[in-house]
Design an enzyme around this catalytic site. Sequence first.
Site, PDB file in Angstrom:
ATOM      1  N   GLY A 187      32.763  45.142  34.637  1.00  0.00           N
ATOM      2  CA  GLY A 187      32.732  45.647  35.999  1.00  0.00           C
ATOM      3  C   GLY A 187      34.027  46.368  36.309  1.00  0.00           C
ATOM      4  O   GLY A 187      34.686  46.895  35.411  1.00  0.00           O
ATOM      5  N   ILE A 238      37.058  45.336  37.103  1.00  0.00           N
ATOM      6  CA  ILE A 238      38.263  44.829  36.445  1.00  0.00           C
ATOM      7  C   ILE A 238      38.178  45.028  34.932  1.00  0.00           C
ATOM      8  O   ILE A 238      39.146  45.471  34.298  1.00  0.00           O
ATOM      9  CB  ILE A 238      38.487  43.345  36.789  1.00  0.00           C
ATOM     10  CG1 ILE A 238      38.694  43.194  38.299  1.00  0.00           C
ATOM     11  CG2 ILE A 238      39.685  42.782  36.029  1.00  0.00           C
ATOM     12  CD1 ILE A 238      38.752  41.759  38.782  1.00  0.00           C
ATOM     13  N   THR A 262      40.819  35.723  33.016  1.00  0.00           N
ATOM     14  CA  THR A 262      41.369  35.881  34.367  1.00  0.00           C
ATOM     15  C   THR A 262      40.249  35.829  35.396  1.00  0.00           C
ATOM     16  O   THR A 262      40.429  36.256  36.536  1.00  0.00           O
ATOM     17  CB  THR A 262      42.128  37.223  34.500  1.00  0.00           C
ATOM     18  OG1 THR A 262      41.239  38.296  34.165  1.00  0.00           O
ATOM     19  CG2 THR A 262      43.341  37.265  33.585  1.00  0.00           C
ATOM     20  N   ARG A 280      37.060  33.021  36.000  1.00  0.00           N
ATOM     21  CA  ARG A 280      36.826  31.720  36.614  1.00  0.00           C
ATOM     22  C   ARG A 280      36.901  30.624  35.557  1.00  0.00           C
ATOM     23  O   ARG A 280      36.443  30.788  34.419  1.00  0.00           O
ATOM     24  CB  ARG A 280      35.452  31.669  37.284  1.00  0.00           C
ATOM     25  CG  ARG A 280      35.391  32.350  38.647  1.00  0.00           C
ATOM     26  CD  ARG A 280      36.159  31.539  39.687  1.00  0.00           C
ATOM     27  NE  ARG A 280      36.060  32.112  41.028  1.00  0.00           N
ATOM     28  CZ  ARG A 280      36.917  32.987  41.528  1.00  0.00           C
ATOM     29  NH1 ARG A 280      37.920  33.441  40.798  1.00  0.00           N
ATOM     30  NH2 ARG A 280      36.787  33.429  42.771  1.00  0.00           N
ATOM     31  N   GLU A 286      42.646  23.440  39.000  1.00  0.00           N
ATOM     32  CA  GLU A 286      43.726  24.332  39.395  1.00  0.00           C
ATOM     33  C   GLU A 286      44.601  23.648  40.430  1.00  0.00           C
ATOM     34  O   GLU A 286      44.106  23.331  41.514  1.00  0.00           O
ATOM     35  CB  GLU A 286      43.154  25.652  39.928  1.00  0.00           C
ATOM     36  CG  GLU A 286      42.435  26.452  38.850  1.00  0.00           C
ATOM     37  CD  GLU A 286      41.937  27.816  39.330  1.00  0.00           C
ATOM     38  OE1 GLU A 286      42.011  28.100  40.551  1.00  0.00           O
ATOM     39  OE2 GLU A 286      41.468  28.601  38.494  1.00  0.00           O
ATOM     40  N   HIS A 309      46.203  31.093  38.584  1.00  0.00           N
ATOM     41  CA  HIS A 309      45.207  31.939  39.265  1.00  0.00           C
ATOM     42  C   HIS A 309      45.944  32.970  40.120  1.00  0.00           C
ATOM     43  O   HIS A 309      45.698  33.118  41.323  1.00  0.00           O
ATOM     44  CB  HIS A 309      44.261  31.105  40.127  1.00  0.00           C
ATOM     45  CG  HIS A 309      42.895  31.706  40.243  1.00  0.00           C
ATOM     46  ND1 HIS A 309      41.742  31.004  40.042  1.00  0.00           N
ATOM     47  CD2 HIS A 309      42.498  32.973  40.524  1.00  0.00           C
ATOM     48  CE1 HIS A 309      40.693  31.788  40.196  1.00  0.00           C
ATOM     49  NE2 HIS A 309      41.128  33.001  40.490  1.00  0.00           N
TER      50      HIS A 309
END
Length: 318
Positions: A155, A157, A235, A237, A266, A284
């Site tokens: 997509g 990114i 980077t 999920r 996290e 994150h």
Amino acid sequence: MMGYNVLVTARSFGTADGKAQELLEAAGCRVKKLTAAEGPVTEQLKKELPEADAVIAGLESYDKELLESAGKLKVISRYGVGYDNVDVKEAADHGIAVTITPGANGDSVADLAVALMLSCARNINVMDNGIKGKNQVRPAGIELWEKTLGIIGAGRIGKGVAKRCTGFNMKILCFDQYEDKEFARECGARYVDLDTLICESDFITIHSPLTPETKNMISTEQFRKMKKDAVLINTARGGIVDENALYEALKSGEIRGAGLDATMAEPPYESPLCTLPNCILTPHAGAATKEASSKMSYMAAQNVLDVLTQGTCKFAVT
């Protein structure tokens, strides 16, 4: 428009500049930012959400119980593109729109993905720790030049990473449900199945959403098929990568290294991955740049106003 209450839980909202805050206040909104200094954000939400018309949300969860308490809420404006922490069906049942900020942090996340590739390839963290610990080491790295890059989720990114890596003259492989022929021509990319990408790539970077289909997409079977010098970057999920399987693959030398900006827990303080020198962990922070903060803040604020004033938003997922 007067009298709307807007809660903000996204930590970096408005920190780069005041444009988003000014946009909301100019429209007559009362803005209240919840901070960790006042206690757990989820506990504050239980108190504040019943009187809120909108919330600009961070990574906290919005479950059925919380949404049922939000009698006035019209929109959850996610500060980012992921919304797996929001019970979307429950929100829809209560007439609450869920919006996202696609593209606002794309360049920042793409930059970090490439930075993690370079750091893993050249053992930057190991050498830095060695110097600071007065134990200089020069572990042999690998080059990015003319290697094969595998992009899972091509997509905005993923395409951004591809464009950056053309500067390294890398061969680009993509695994995605949709094939963009113009992008493929521009970057010399080839769309392949996941197995081909896993087997042929030197660097693999993940940019897919977390769904039932992508959960543990990369696990023991995939690690066994990777090249011994393969580097895995995530980077996107936590949960897309089976972290137990990754730990074993890294510890045994089945693959060279990994760079994770997204993990199951996290922060991942208790993860065994923290014990491995060939695994780089970041908090994150893909969107943690001044530029991304400014764009995401303004877009999230505009999404709130679109829903409150027009009842709809082009970036709504419900």
